[in-house]
Design a protein around this motif. Structure first.
Motif, PDB file in Angstrom:
ATOM      1  N   UNK A  82      17.159  22.070  -6.728  1.00 47.08           N
ATOM      2  CA  UNK A  82      17.336  20.671  -7.129  1.00 47.08           C
ATOM      3  C   UNK A  82      18.736  20.434  -7.707  1.00 47.08           C
ATOM      4  N   UNK A  83      19.179  21.366  -8.552  1.00 46.91           N
ATOM      5  CA  UNK A  83      20.483  21.232  -9.199  1.00 46.91           C
ATOM      6  C   UNK A  83      21.619  21.352  -8.179  1.00 46.91           C
ATOM      7  N   UNK A  84      21.533  22.339  -7.315  1.00 48.55           N
ATOM      8  CA  UNK A  84      22.569  22.539  -6.301  1.00 48.55           C
ATOM      9  C   UNK A  84      22.653  21.323  -5.386  1.00 48.55           C
ATOM     10  N   UNK A  85      21.504  20.802  -4.983  1.00 45.50           N
ATOM     11  CA  UNK A  85      21.494  19.647  -4.087  1.00 45.50           C
ATOM     12  C   UNK A  85      22.132  18.427  -4.748  1.00 45.50           C
ATOM     13  N   UNK A  86      21.807  18.211  -6.027  1.00 44.38           N
ATOM     14  CA  UNK A  86      22.393  17.078  -6.758  1.00 44.38           C
ATOM     15  C   UNK A  86      23.903  17.243  -6.898  1.00 44.38           C
ATOM     16  N   UNK A  87      24.339  18.425  -7.314  1.00 41.13           N
ATOM     17  CA  UNK A  87      25.779  18.683  -7.450  1.00 41.13           C
ATOM     18  C   UNK A  87      26.497  18.458  -6.135  1.00 41.13           C
ATOM     19  N   UNK A  88      25.893  18.954  -5.062  1.00 41.72           N
ATOM     20  CA  UNK A  88      26.521  18.843  -3.742  1.00 41.72           C
ATOM     21  C   UNK A  88      26.563  17.395  -3.267  1.00 41.72           C
ATOM     22  N   UNK A  89      25.488  16.666  -3.500  1.00 46.77           N
ATOM     23  CA  UNK A  89      25.439  15.261  -3.077  1.00 46.77           C
ATOM     24  C   UNK A  89      26.511  14.435  -3.797  1.00 46.77           C
ATOM     25  N   UNK A  90      26.670  14.674  -5.103  1.00 49.54           N
ATOM     26  CA  UNK A  90      27.681  13.943  -5.862  1.00 49.54           C
ATOM     27  C   UNK A  90      29.080  14.345  -5.398  1.00 49.54           C
ATOM     28  N   UNK A  91      29.253  15.632  -5.102  1.00 47.07           N
ATOM     29  CA  UNK A  91      30.548  16.092  -4.592  1.00 47.07           C
ATOM     30  C   UNK A  91      30.885  15.414  -3.266  1.00 47.07           C
ATOM     31  N   UNK A  92      29.913  15.328  -2.360  1.00 48.60           N
ATOM     32  CA  UNK A  92      30.167  14.710  -1.057  1.00 48.60           C
ATOM     33  C   UNK A  92      30.425  13.206  -1.187  1.00 48.60           C
ATOM     34  N   UNK A  93      29.825  12.591  -2.213  1.00 47.48           N
ATOM     35  CA  UNK A  93      30.003  11.148  -2.403  1.00 47.48           C
ATOM     36  C   UNK A  93      31.287  10.804  -3.151  1.00 47.48           C
TER      37      UNK A  93
ATOM     38  N   UNK B 163      28.153  16.413 -16.590  1.00 49.15           N
ATOM     39  CA  UNK B 163      26.704  16.321 -16.718  1.00 49.15           C
ATOM     40  C   UNK B 163      26.183  15.398 -15.622  1.00 49.15           C
ATOM     41  N   UNK B 164      24.868  15.431 -15.380  1.00 52.20           N
ATOM     42  CA  UNK B 164      24.264  14.652 -14.297  1.00 52.20           C
ATOM     43  C   UNK B 164      22.968  14.009 -14.771  1.00 52.20           C
ATOM     44  N   UNK B 165      22.654  12.870 -14.160  1.00 51.16           N
ATOM     45  CA  UNK B 165      21.339  12.264 -14.346  1.00 51.16           C
ATOM     46  C   UNK B 165      20.381  13.001 -13.411  1.00 51.16           C
TER      47      UNK B 165
END
Length: 540
Positions: free
Chosen positions: A471-482, A489-491
């Motif tokens: 979940x964390x990796x996917x969120x980090x990656x999605x924000x990076x791609x966007x 920090x992340x929501x």
């Protein structure tokens, strides 16, 4: 009372030879903007000459601060005096973050982090002002954080280890060793305005990383420095009594146990958040010095701020950090004691090894007595004034599991609560309170993802640990791609929203996010492959 005498005797034998009651002479000679500039510093901060209160403490005076102060006193009363212009004439503004680095979306997020290490690395040498010169290169978090930070650096080192940057890890460890030997402890960061406090004591864990890379014998080199750091945290322990049960960071409990709290030696507004602290004290209705100490102690914890420190669980005006025995701090000190035991074994000093082992066992037993709540089957911070746990659930509860401090039954109870209540679509949430504070829901932070994942792995909850990591990796990656960035920090609850709260905007860079993410990616080929596919899709 026999138990009390034995524990105090151990501290007297092991800690007293290393105790420092004040900053060494070299540290006392540093430029301290809040002290050396007097009224000028106060007015610049209170009039908000700069939008970020950290900017002015990071400015470099262009001449002797005494001369600048005299010039200010001579000019301030003139009709055409302009405070902002005066500051710009007499100070060099801190350097802006590197703006030449551009994200290349043909690189995966792991490759992006590898490219960022040089951007976030600072070379030894002084830029003057409040920055404490370090002898070796180091990695900064990024954004407004232009200096090294203590507990951030352990999580950054995880990524450096994954990158094979062993020598940079060595240099950062040597910088922290230099700080211990120069100022008597590892401050919050290498700024003079951070000297009155530390941060969560991860130095021993940094040494573990270095030992993984260079062999266990490397621990011997750093034993004297770790003893000095331990002495900083335990200073005054041998003099505690029923009449005087607290001193700085140590607390004597009713059964004779000694545990630790976060603290700060300076009851004044933080220079880097001066206006914010003054206003907070004003609106709290409390004694200003008392609230300043609690604010600063929370800053030492790294969790600045969270409802875990608030007496009513809601409002920062009720902050009570100095009354609390934190779970995470004492778990870290338990690990420090075991590391000191191992060092003594390597040195062939069996008696000292037994003494540190006794201290670690006493700390673990005390935490199970005071921080463990039998009714709720969970670890909480303990309020030694009210003599009760705070019962505010936080991820600090995973630290005893991270360090293998508990048996299966309590570990299972903690793990089940984490699994049931803390896991969210983007990772684990810091607390269950949505307060507007940055160390509360809905935010997730890289260091606590790592501690939780490892804690669950330690007790066999590998599937749930993998869920958090994914979940964390996917969120980090999605924000990076966007956005092309990695965030402080992340929501983790609503993936469509940015993280919020805190005294400053969300920062990008970002040291500990980079470190934890890269470590998770390189230990899991499936996750690494997933992020590599994302980069290819973005490029197309």
């Amino acid at each position: 009372m026999k138990h009390t005498c034995n524990i105090l005797k151990l501290y007297f034998l092991l800690v007293l030879p290393f105790t420092l009651t004040q900053l060494p002479a070299q540290a006392q000679q540093f430029y301290r903007p809040e002290k050396d500039l007097g009224e000028l510093f106060e007015q610049v901060q209170l009039q908000r000459v700069f939008p970020d209160s950290k900017t002015f403490p990071d400015c470099v005076p262009l001449s002797d601060p005494k001369q600048i102060q005299q010039a200010y006193q001579q000019q301030k009363g003139k009709p055409d005096f302009n405070l902002e212009l005066f500051v710009l004439q007499h100070f060099k503004l801190p350097a802006s973050p590197d703006t030449t680095f551009a994200t290349n979306y043909s690189y995966s997020v792991a490759q992006h982090i590898e490219r960022l290490w040089p951007v976030l690395t600072r070379q030894p040498g002084a830029n003057g002002g409040s920055l404490i010169t370090l002898p070796h290169a180091y990695v900064v978090p990024g954004g407004r954080f232009r200096e090294i930070y203590y507990w951030d650096s352990f999580f950054t080192m995880l990524g450096l280890q994954a990158s094979g940057e062993t020598e940079l890890i060595q240099q950062m460890v040597d910088n922290f060793t230099y700080l211990i030997n120069t100022v008597g402890h590892i401050p919050n960061g290498n700024r003079t305005y951070y000297l009155s406090r530390s941060q969560p004591p991860f130095y021993a864990l940094m040494l573990r990383i270095l030992a993984q890379q260079k062999g266990r014998e490397v621990l011997l080199k750093y034993a004297p420095a770790l003893k000095k750091e331990y002495a900083f945290w335990m200073e005054g322990a041998s003099n505690l009594s029923e009449a005087n049960p607290t001193h700085r960071r140590v607390v004597l409990l009713p059964d004779g146990s000694i545990l630790n709290r976060y603290y700060d030696d300076n009851p004044a507004p933080r220079p880097e958040s001066y206006l914010e602290d003054v206003e907070m004290a004003k609106h709290s209705g409390r004694n200003p010095e008392a609230i300043y100490l609690d604010i600063r102690a929370a800053a030492e914890s790294g969790w600045d701020f969270s409802t875990r420190w608030f007496a009513d669980g809601k409002n920062i005006s009720t902050i009570q950090t100095t009354k609390l025995i934190p779970v995470d701090l004492n778990a870290l000190l338990y690990h420090m004691e075991l590391t000191l035991q191992e060092m003594a074994v390597l040195e062939g000093n069996k008696q000292e090894a037994r003494q540190y082992e006794k201290l670690a066992k006493a700390r673990r037993d005390a935490m199970l007595t005071y921080n463990w709540n039998d009714e709720q089957d969970f670890f909480y911070d303990y309020n030694f004034v009210t003599k009760a746990t705070t019962n505010i659930p936080t991820l600090a509860a995973v630290y005893p599991l991270y360090f293998h401090m508990v048996k299966r039954k309590p570990a299972k109870a903690v793990a089940q609560k984490i699994i049931a209540e803390f896991i969210k679509p983007g990772g684990v949430v810091t607390t269950l309170n949505q307060s507007g504070q940055q160390w509360d829901a809905p935010n997730g932070w890289a260091p606590l993802q790592w501690m939780t994942i490892q804690a669950l792995r330690n007790y066999g909850y590998t599937d749930k640990a993998a869920t958090i990591a994914t979940n964390w990796v996917q969120l980090n990656n999605d924000v990076y791609l966007a956005t092309g960035k990695l965030m402080e920090k992340y929501n983790v609850t609503d993936l469509a929203l940015e993280a919020g709260g805190g005294e400053y905007p969300n920062q990008d860079g970002f040291g500990w996010t980079n470190g934890v993410l890269l470590k998770l990616l390189l230990e899991n080929p499936a996750l690494l492959k997933l992020t590599e596919k994302g980069a290819v899709l973005q490029e197309k």
